[in-house]
Design an enzyme around this catalytic site. Structure first.
Site, PDB file in Angstrom:
ATOM      1  N   CYS A 111      25.212  72.810  49.910  1.00  0.00           N
ATOM      2  CA  CYS A 111      25.860  71.770  49.255  1.00  0.00           C
ATOM      3  C   CYS A 111      26.865  72.233  48.426  1.00  0.00           C
ATOM      4  O   CYS A 111      27.166  71.586  47.361  1.00  0.00           O
ATOM      5  CB  CYS A 111      24.473  71.647  48.012  1.00  0.00           C
ATOM      6  SG  CYS A 111      22.644  70.733  48.561  1.00  0.00           S
ATOM      7  N   HIS A 255      27.261  69.210  41.663  1.00  0.00           N
ATOM      8  CA  HIS A 255      25.965  68.511  42.944  1.00  0.00           C
ATOM      9  C   HIS A 255      25.705  67.455  42.395  1.00  0.00           C
ATOM     10  O   HIS A 255      24.567  68.120  40.948  1.00  0.00           O
ATOM     11  CB  HIS A 255      25.619  70.084  43.764  1.00  0.00           C
ATOM     12  CG  HIS A 255      24.803  69.500  44.558  1.00  0.00           C
ATOM     13  ND1 HIS A 255      25.003  68.713  45.137  1.00  0.00           N
ATOM     14  CD2 HIS A 255      23.338  70.436  44.881  1.00  0.00           C
ATOM     15  CE1 HIS A 255      23.656  68.715  46.618  1.00  0.00           C
ATOM     16  NE2 HIS A 255      22.929  69.025  45.636  1.00  0.00           N
ATOM     17  N   ASN A 285      19.788  63.786  46.495  1.00  0.00           N
ATOM     18  CA  ASN A 285      20.591  64.997  47.275  1.00  0.00           C
ATOM     19  C   ASN A 285      20.948  64.978  48.260  1.00  0.00           C
ATOM     20  O   ASN A 285      20.121  64.848  48.979  1.00  0.00           O
ATOM     21  CB  ASN A 285      19.732  66.071  46.682  1.00  0.00           C
ATOM     22  CG  ASN A 285      20.543  67.177  47.331  1.00  0.00           C
ATOM     23  OD1 ASN A 285      21.529  67.791  47.856  1.00  0.00           O
ATOM     24  ND2 ASN A 285      20.252  68.531  46.958  1.00  0.00           N
TER      25      ASN A 285
HETATM   26  N1  COA Z   1       4.829  63.138  43.373  1.00  0.00           N
HETATM   27  C1  COA Z   1       3.837  63.280  42.666  1.00  0.00           C
HETATM   28  N2  COA Z   1       3.676  65.007  43.022  1.00  0.00           N
HETATM   29  C2  COA Z   1       4.496  65.425  43.160  1.00  0.00           C
HETATM   30  C3  COA Z   1       5.429  65.661  43.920  1.00  0.00           C
HETATM   31  C4  COA Z   1       5.595  64.192  44.063  1.00  0.00           C
HETATM   32  N3  COA Z   1       6.454  64.056  45.006  1.00  0.00           N
HETATM   33  N4  COA Z   1       5.874  66.739  43.793  1.00  0.00           N
HETATM   34  C5  COA Z   1       5.418  67.800  43.878  1.00  0.00           C
HETATM   35  N5  COA Z   1       3.778  67.114  42.425  1.00  0.00           N
HETATM   36  C6  COA Z   1       3.329  67.845  42.357  1.00  0.00           C
HETATM   37  C7  COA Z   1       3.024  69.175  42.500  1.00  0.00           C
HETATM   38  O1  COA Z   1       1.954  68.862  42.755  1.00  0.00           O
HETATM   39  C8  COA Z   1       2.882  69.868  41.353  1.00  0.00           C
HETATM   40  O2  COA Z   1       0.598  69.974  41.404  1.00  0.00           O
HETATM   41  P1  COA Z   1      -0.463  70.752  40.819  1.00  0.00           P
HETATM   42  O3  COA Z   1       0.535  70.702  39.169  1.00  0.00           O
HETATM   43  O4  COA Z   1      -1.036  69.849  40.775  1.00  0.00           O
HETATM   44  O5  COA Z   1      -0.154  71.532  40.882  1.00  0.00           O
HETATM   45  C9  COA Z   1       3.092  68.918  40.077  1.00  0.00           C
HETATM   46  O6  COA Z   1       3.545  67.544  40.663  1.00  0.00           O
HETATM   47  C10 COA Z   1       4.160  69.520  38.735  1.00  0.00           C
HETATM   48  O7  COA Z   1       5.192  70.074  40.692  1.00  0.00           O
HETATM   49  P2  COA Z   1       5.703  71.104  40.663  1.00  0.00           P
HETATM   50  O8  COA Z   1       6.658  71.799  41.126  1.00  0.00           O
HETATM   51  O9  COA Z   1       5.797  72.337  39.495  1.00  0.00           O
HETATM   52  O10 COA Z   1       7.082  69.948  40.046  1.00  0.00           O
HETATM   53  P3  COA Z   1       8.852  70.654  38.883  1.00  0.00           P
HETATM   54  O11 COA Z   1       8.925  70.229  37.928  1.00  0.00           O
HETATM   55  O12 COA Z   1       8.507  71.698  39.348  1.00  0.00           O
HETATM   56  O13 COA Z   1       9.860  69.775  39.692  1.00  0.00           O
HETATM   57  C11 COA Z   1      10.915  69.503  41.654  1.00  0.00           C
HETATM   58  C12 COA Z   1       9.465  69.732  41.317  1.00  0.00           C
HETATM   59  C13 COA Z   1      11.436  70.399  43.454  1.00  0.00           C
HETATM   60  C14 COA Z   1      11.732  68.309  41.759  1.00  0.00           C
HETATM   61  C15 COA Z   1      12.127  70.281  41.097  1.00  0.00           C
HETATM   62  O14 COA Z   1      11.622  71.875  41.287  1.00  0.00           O
HETATM   63  C16 COA Z   1      12.767  70.697  41.705  1.00  0.00           C
HETATM   64  O15 COA Z   1      13.699  70.115  41.560  1.00  0.00           O
HETATM   65  N6  COA Z   1      13.630  72.462  41.805  1.00  0.00           N
HETATM   66  C17 COA Z   1      14.892  71.721  42.701  1.00  0.00           C
HETATM   67  C18 COA Z   1      15.587  71.418  44.163  1.00  0.00           C
HETATM   68  C19 COA Z   1      16.221  71.336  44.677  1.00  0.00           C
HETATM   69  O16 COA Z   1      16.934  70.826  43.735  1.00  0.00           O
HETATM   70  N7  COA Z   1      16.368  71.338  45.338  1.00  0.00           N
HETATM   71  C20 COA Z   1      18.426  71.185  46.302  1.00  0.00           C
HETATM   72  C21 COA Z   1      19.336  72.015  45.887  1.00  0.00           C
HETATM   73  S1  COA Z   1      20.694  72.135  46.497  1.00  0.00           S
END
Ligand code: COA
Length: 328
Positions: A111, A255, A285
């Site tokens: 990215c 980004h 993204n």
């Molecule tokens: N819909 C509903 N629930 C979801 C879900 C979805 N699409 N994806 C995850 N969950 C759930 C999880 O299973 C978890 O449930 P649990 O508490 O029962 O285990 C809960 O939501 C929280 O998950 P968590 O992983 O803690 O969420 P988060 O707030 O960290 O958000 C991301 C997850 C991936 C959105 C976040 O971590 C993120 O944006 N990370 C960076 C990723 C990124 O930018 N990557 C590319 C970089 S170039």
């Protein structure tokens, strides 16, 4: 020496997937995706190869620049979702657009790829007096490398392409590129398997978590933590080199991974969101295409004007990060 963005073009595939469409694949909701990521919809490549999307963006960029493609001396394509291991997408596009006098290669910095490619273009121009124009393209189709049963990953990504024709200028310019390969295992997609005919069994653990070939793995929380630090760090490192601060910048184009990452970075930098170009809501993204897509959209809307100072800030797999500060 600095660079001038002569003209830009973009291409988004026709197919659009809303958050609700993902309910067909995983247990999710529009509300969860919007709240946690800021994403509402994203474009998805259907029949369009990654190179074709890049070609469309490149043709528009060349047309907007009003140049003869024969005057382009170098084509650099940023992609991590190429249709081919070889040849490069850059070579295909070079031929497709009639840039018959250009060298061509692809660059892989995830990215951060557009930021890396712009800075590479600038350095080529700095050391080659005969290089008049460089065409930089970022083209990505992440939708082909996604595990559609992983609900925390599949909802994040979209496809698209954008391109810019660059020329030398004496405008303001600074850059900072970096990588933390210690985080390589936090965000990756495998691209290798041994042919059974020549395989020699060996007990070797490369430390990368198990994931089928060509499917993106990410440790979302760790990548999030990295991103909110990398964004301000990359900007500050580039700004310090030319002795400027956030108040000298008219537009920040980070980004587009997650609105919460952008908001936290804005807070860390002590600036309001009104200076940030945000397209993550309707693009998702798109990896290295996200910054030039946002830049192109803001230019086309008339938000970014000639003479304004802009900061492009990337972060992604590698883990790479970097920033380019330039005057539009
Ligand atoms: N819909 C509903 N629930 C979801 C879900 C979805 N699409 N994806 C995850 N969950 C759930 C999880 O299973 C978890 O449930 P649990 O508490 O029962 O285990 C809960 O939501 C929280 O998950 P968590 O992983 O803690 O969420 P988060 O707030 O960290 O958000 C991301 C997850 C991936 C959105 C976040 O971590 C993120 O944006 N990370 C960076 C990723 C990124 O930018 N990557 C590319 C970089 S170039």
């Amino acid at each position: 020496m600095g660079i001038n963005i002569l003209g830009m073009g973009s291409y988004l595939p026709e197919q659009v997937l809303t958050n609700n469409d993902f309910k067909k694949f995983v247990d999710t909701s529009d509300e969860w995706i919007k709240t946690r990521t800021g994403i509402c919809s994203r474009h998805m490549a259907g029949w369009e190869p990654t190179w074709y999307m890049g070609r469309q963006a490149a043709l528009k960029a060349v047309e907007k620049s009003g140049i003869d493609p024969k005057e382009i001396g170098l084509v650099i394509t940023s992609t991590i979702t190429s249709d081919f291991l070889t040849p490069s997408i850059a070579s295909i596009i070079q031929h497709e657009i009639g840039a018959e006098n250009a060298a061509a290669f692809d660059l892989s910095a995830a990215c951060s790829g557009f930021v890396y490619a712009v800075d590479t273009a600038k350095r080529f121009m700095q050391t080659d007096d005969n290089l008049k124009y460089v065409l930089v393209i970022a083209t990505e189709a992440l939708s082909r490398f996604i595990d559609y049963s992983d609900r925390s990953t599949c909802i994040l990504f979209g496809d698209g392409s954008a391109a810019a024709v660059l020329e030398k200028s004496d405008k303001l310019y600074s850059s900072f590129l970096a990588s933390d390969g210690g985080g390589a295992r936090k965000l990756f997609a495998r691209n290798m398997q041994q042919a059974p005919e020549v395989r020699i069994e060996r007990d070797f653990d490369d430390g990368f978590p198990e994931k089928p070939m060509h499917q993106l793995f990410q440790d979302g929380k760790e990548v999030y933590k990295f991103a909110v630090k990398a964004l301000p760090k990359a900007f500050r490192a580039a700004a310090e080199k030319i002795n400027i601060t956030t108040s000298d910048i008219d537009w920040f184009i980070p980004h587009q991974a997650n609105i919460r990452i952008i908001e936290t970075a804005a807070k860390n930098l002590g600036i309001g969101m009104e200076k940030f170009v945000v397209t993550v809501d309707h693009h998702g993204n798109t990896s290295s295409a996200s910054i030039p897509l946002a830049l192109c959209e803001a230019i086309d809307k008339g938000d970014i004007k000639r003479g304004q100072k802009i900061a492009l800030i990337g972060f992604g797999a590698g883990l790479t990060y970097g920033s380019v500060i330039l005057e539009y």
